[in-house]
Scaffold this active site. Structure first.
Site, mmCIF file in Angstrom:
data_model
loop_
_atom_site.group_PDB
_atom_site.id
_atom_site.type_symbol
_atom_site.label_atom_id
_atom_site.label_comp_id
_atom_site.label_asym_id
_atom_site.label_seq_id
_atom_site.Cartn_x
_atom_site.Cartn_y
_atom_site.Cartn_z
ATOM 1 N N THR A 21 -9.684 0.043 4.891
ATOM 2 C CA THR A 21 -8.271 0.104 4.526
ATOM 3 C C THR A 21 -7.365 -0.158 5.722
ATOM 4 O OG1 THR A 21 -8.016 2.446 5.000
ATOM 5 C CG2 THR A 21 -8.769 1.879 2.783
ATOM 6 N N CYS A 22 -6.119 -0.500 5.394
ATOM 7 C CA CYS A 22 -5.087 -0.718 6.415
ATOM 8 C C CYS A 22 -4.511 0.614 6.878
ATOM 9 C CB CYS A 22 -3.973 -1.573 5.832
ATOM 10 S SG CYS A 22 -4.389 -3.308 5.738
ATOM 11 N N ASP A 23 -5.335 1.621 7.024
ATOM 12 C CA ASP A 23 -4.857 2.907 7.502
ATOM 13 C C ASP A 23 -5.590 3.198 8.799
ATOM 14 O OD1 ASP A 23 -4.437 5.697 8.017
ATOM 15 O OD2 ASP A 23 -3.776 5.889 5.950
ATOM 16 N N ASN A 25 -4.787 1.180 -1.053
ATOM 17 C CA ASN A 25 -4.944 -0.224 -0.639
ATOM 18 C C ASN A 25 -5.440 -1.102 -1.785
ATOM 19 O OD1 ASN A 25 -5.583 -0.832 2.861
ATOM 20 N ND2 ASN A 25 -4.262 0.696 1.971
ATOM 21 N N LYS A 79 0.805 -1.225 0.000
ATOM 22 C CA LYS A 79 0.000 0.000 0.000
ATOM 23 C C LYS A 79 0.837 1.273 0.000
ATOM 24 C CE LYS A 79 -0.642 -0.247 5.047
ATOM 25 N NZ LYS A 79 -0.079 -1.608 5.225
#
Lengths: 376, 376
Positions: free
Chosen positions: B323-325, B366, A47
């Site tokens: 998302t990976c946020d 992502n 990402k």
């Protein structure tokens, strides 16, 4: 800033704002992670920057890949990675995406609760799962929220649930917070991980792996420790907590791998004052929060900005983006010193922008195209 | 939520998160602005939602267009607007974009400083300019920053500079803040505008137009006044400050025009708790801050969220994106009540999402695709 990027910008003169990524910097960074932690596998966090040339380079160097979605898994495969080198590292997955990943051959999945374990047991039977635990992220410039991971006390139940459902309860993961400048920050989370390993052993389940996540910094305005210092500190923390029963370990650098490899070229669109009484100039660039600099949110990341007039006297400026959105302001609470001689039309170079810029761009906000990228 | 949107979702069953916009609502809203302020021209703020079908409908209804960039100008033209119905309303423009707009036939430009006036004098000679002034945005749910506009005391100098450089010093603009629920909020800015008109008249320059900007709200969780109430209040404020020398007036609704016309369909991906001790559930959707809900930043806008289980008991949830946020969390400071029976895989409908959603989507963060939209 590298000589290759300077040369590219000088000769190619790309129109409009753009990111230029120097693959030599990415290669050197990968090798420094490999040298600093020779017994740890690197899973690059796709990402951060999924440019095909970045992924291909890393695949050739032997990197593995931490993917957040099926499209990211497909990009890693297209770059040459085999499925055994890919982790589906998002703890939030649709079950049909778990099934698709399993069909592609992915065997390593992140979880942080029993419901996610159940999806994987149904749709990726027999897969390896690691349980992400919460970490306090102290000392990180951007501590993470509680979004990912469970209380370490809950992890054994999640992993045992996986084991009972026929999955391989494989290990534990954590993340010490983004832009982590304290090389000792992994210690506490490693202690928690070791404690979960012991608890699981008592339950008759042998965990094998610790995923130590990302958090490795990019140099922005402040100095950051070298990768070697992280390696030493982390290695000794692993020995301290795991003794002579060392687990497999992996790390997931994203920002730390590519952040320093990129430079954004932008242009000064307008310089003005809001009132005859104001001392602070407003400097408007052709890139802002919605064009790739989303990480200036809350002024969290303060990028180094270079101009051709940096030898001149500098005074404080508010820096803002080009959109008709009033929140598209980069630095205002803490104004940014820029040369008094800065002029409309000047080029500025924004360093440390190799990570979390291109893919964060809005698809078309205000009609502006997403950030272009050149990988050289 | 309209019957047409419900029917579309029921019969078409689109895959993945998507926005559905009902043109009947947009038409009705345009007509209500036209009825409420019959002597005021409507310049739709294209940035709110530039879907071609929305622009074509508004062009057919007689709307004019407030554009932030050359691509937005081109979209308005493609929808059938003539150049005399288009304003280049961004105060931050590259000079080559000013030249391009002039070449296309655009004759109305926003400015808020002398440097911008000079670009327009050079590259769009003879054009009409209006000077944006700062407004305090009191009572707005999302007060604007100082990014756009100058101190009202500075405006006469900016406009006189335009006049001296051969431009038509045409008027004054302001914006009372986004999601403005106080119908009286225009009064103070209209007083400033009238004062600038008088000051310019003393300098021998006759201004003609007041651009009263946007700020008209969408109904989210709280009630908002009807358009008619804004019309009455604004009309009487204009009469109060300008007497019987009424200026031309324009408004620039964006959110107020299309926000209520759109509904986002999303899906519950995961529901979990972070600890056995926690009362609050975490509900993860397949859309978040980077997939179109950017305006949940700082939890500024609280969208109504409908589920099929809304008759059941509700308890507080944190709502987050996929998302990976870790900043991709929609509502946490003030948790959101959702049914206890809500389950993974359930569909949720997010109302009031017709404005500032599709174009804010990240291009590929992502690996997730930007928000799809259907205009019906």
């Amino acid at each position: 800033m590298t000589a290759r990027i300077r040369e590219f910008l000088r000769t190619r003169r790309p129109e409009g704002p753009c990111l230029v990524v120097d693959l030599d910097v990415v290669r050197e960074k990968y090798l420094s992670f490999a040298r600093a932690m020779p017994d740890t596998r690197v899973f690059y966090a796709v990402k951060a920057n999924p440019a095909p040339d970045v992924l291909s380079l890393l695949a050739d160097l032997g990197s593995c890949f931490d993917c957040a979605s099926i499209p990211e898994i497909e990009m890693a495969l297209a770059a040459g990675a085999t499925p055994d080198r890919i982790s589906f590292g998002n703890t939030i997955k649709k079950e049909r995406d778990v099934a698709r990943a399993h069909q592609i051959g992915i065997r390593l999945f992140a979880v942080d609760c029993e419901a996610e374990v159940e999806k994987i047991a149904r749709s990726a039977p027999g897969a390896r799962v690691f349980c992400r635990i919460l970490s306090d992220g102290a000392d990180a410039e951007w501590p993470l929220s509680r979004k990912f991971g469970c209380d370490p006390e809950m992890a054994p139940a999640v992993l045992e649930h996986a084991h009972r459902l026929g999955l391989e309860a494989y290990g534990v993961s954590f993340h010490v917070g983004s832009q982590q400048r304290n090389t000792e920050a992994w210690d506490g989370a490693l202690a928690s991980a070791a404690s979960i390993f012991r608890e699981m052993a008592e339950r008759g389940i042998t965990l094998k792996m610790v995923n130590m996540g990302g958090g490795f910094p990019t140099k922005y305005l402040r100095q950051v420790p070298e990768v070697g210092a992280y390696g030493q500190s982390i290695t000794s923390a692993i020995r301290k907590h795991f003794g002579n029963r060392l687990p497999e370990t992996i790390i997931e650098p994203g920002r730390g791998m590519v952040g320093g490899a990129g430079v954004i070229k932008a242009e000064v669109v307008l310089i003005s004052k809001k009132s005859v009484k104001d001392d602070v100039r407003w400097v408007y660039l052709d890139i802002g929060k919605f064009g790739g600099l989303a990480e200036t949110m809350d002024e969290a990341i303060r990028y180094p900005i270079l101009t051709e007039r940096d030898a001149d006297e500098k005074t404080p400026c508010v820096i803002a983006g080009p959109t008709c959105d009033s929140v598209d302001v980069l630095y205002e609470k803490t104004p940014y010193d820029l040369p008094v001689s800065l002029a409309i039309g000047d080029e500025v170079l924004i360093e440390g922008t190799g990570a979390y810029t291109t893919t964060y761009s809005a698809v078309a906000f205000n009609g502006f195209a997403p950030l272009k990228a050149y990988v050289i």
